[in-house]
Design a protein around this motif. Structure first.
Motif, PDB file in Angstrom:
ATOM      1  N   TRP A 181       0.834  -1.207   0.000  1.00 34.95           N
ATOM      2  CA  TRP A 181       0.000   0.000   0.000  1.00 34.95           C
ATOM      3  C   TRP A 181       0.866   1.253   0.000  1.00 34.95           C
ATOM      4  O   TRP A 181       0.517   2.251  -0.627  1.00 34.95           O
ATOM      5  N   SER A 182       1.994   1.198   0.671  1.00 37.16           N
ATOM      6  CA  SER A 182       2.913   2.345   0.646  1.00 37.16           C
ATOM      7  C   SER A 182       3.477   2.550  -0.746  1.00 37.16           C
ATOM      8  O   SER A 182       3.522   3.676  -1.255  1.00 37.16           O
ATOM      9  N   VAL A 183       3.919   1.475  -1.377  1.00 39.56           N
ATOM     10  CA  VAL A 183       4.491   1.560  -2.719  1.00 39.56           C
ATOM     11  C   VAL A 183       3.467   2.139  -3.695  1.00 39.56           C
ATOM     12  O   VAL A 183       3.780   3.047  -4.476  1.00 39.56           O
ATOM     13  N   LEU A 184       2.239   1.644  -3.640  1.00 35.70           N
ATOM     14  CA  LEU A 184       1.207   2.109  -4.568  1.00 35.70           C
ATOM     15  C   LEU A 184       0.769   3.538  -4.268  1.00 35.70           C
ATOM     16  O   LEU A 184       0.493   4.317  -5.186  1.00 35.70           O
ATOM     17  N   THR A 185       0.722   3.903  -2.997  1.00 33.84           N
ATOM     18  CA  THR A 185       0.348   5.267  -2.618  1.00 33.84           C
ATOM     19  C   THR A 185       1.420   6.250  -3.066  1.00 33.84           C
ATOM     20  O   THR A 185       1.122   7.304  -3.636  1.00 33.84           O
ATOM     21  N   ILE A 186       2.668   5.904  -2.841  1.00 32.73           N
ATOM     22  CA  ILE A 186       3.774   6.766  -3.282  1.00 32.73           C
ATOM     23  C   ILE A 186       3.761   6.891  -4.804  1.00 32.73           C
ATOM     24  O   ILE A 186       3.951   7.980  -5.351  1.00 32.73           O
ATOM     25  N   GLY A 187       3.500   5.804  -5.495  1.00 33.69           N
ATOM     26  CA  GLY A 187       3.410   5.850  -6.950  1.00 33.69           C
ATOM     27  C   GLY A 187       2.292   6.760  -7.431  1.00 33.69           C
ATOM     28  O   GLY A 187       2.461   7.515  -8.396  1.00 33.69           O
ATOM     29  N   THR A 188       1.168   6.721  -6.762  1.00 33.27           N
ATOM     30  CA  THR A 188       0.046   7.591  -7.113  1.00 33.27           C
ATOM     31  C   THR A 188       0.393   9.057  -6.884  1.00 33.27           C
ATOM     32  O   THR A 188       0.092   9.916  -7.705  1.00 33.27           O
TER      33      THR A 188
END
Length: 122
Positions: free
Chosen positions: A26-33
């Motif tokens: 979730w951190s990886v995807l949130t940072i990507g967003t």
């Protein structure tokens, strides 16, 4: 502590906690967003499909606590809140982008390996 004194291989080292945070999906995807720029909560939630409201809130709070994301509240009615990567968050994105690229470009190979593994175990 200097950088040389931190070791994520030591169970009680704070760098392990940070590695856990930045390795969380979730951190990886949130940072990507957030790499696209400041985003409202609803935009992040729509982009990161499958994340629950509770999990996204926890992720954003943790990233903010770690200094990777800022939360800005605009004094409007209704309140307008935006999240944005900090300089540290943007520098982390430069590390995570190749990981994302690797995952998407190698997914076919991984899927084949999984099928072979599962077939051999059946």
């Amino acid at each position: 502590m200097s950088a040389l004194e931190y070791s994520p291989y030591a169970a009680d080292c704070p760098s392990r906690q940070l590695l856990d945070r930045i390795g969380d999906r979730w951190s990886v995807l949130t940072i990507g967003t957030l790499a696209a720029g400041p985003q409202r909560y609803s935009v992040i939630a729509a982009r990161v499909q499958g994340v629950s409201q509770k999990m996204l809130t926890q992720t954003l709070r943790a990233l903010e606590r770690d200094g990777l994301v800022t939360r800005t509240v605009f004094p409007e009615i209704p309140p307008h809140v935006e999240y944005e990567l900090t300089d540290a968050g943007r520098s982390l994105r430069t590390v995570l982008q190749p990981l994302e690229d690797w995952a998407t470009s190698h997914m076919g190979t991984v899927a084949e390996a999984r099928e072979e593994y599962d077939a051999a175990r059946a």
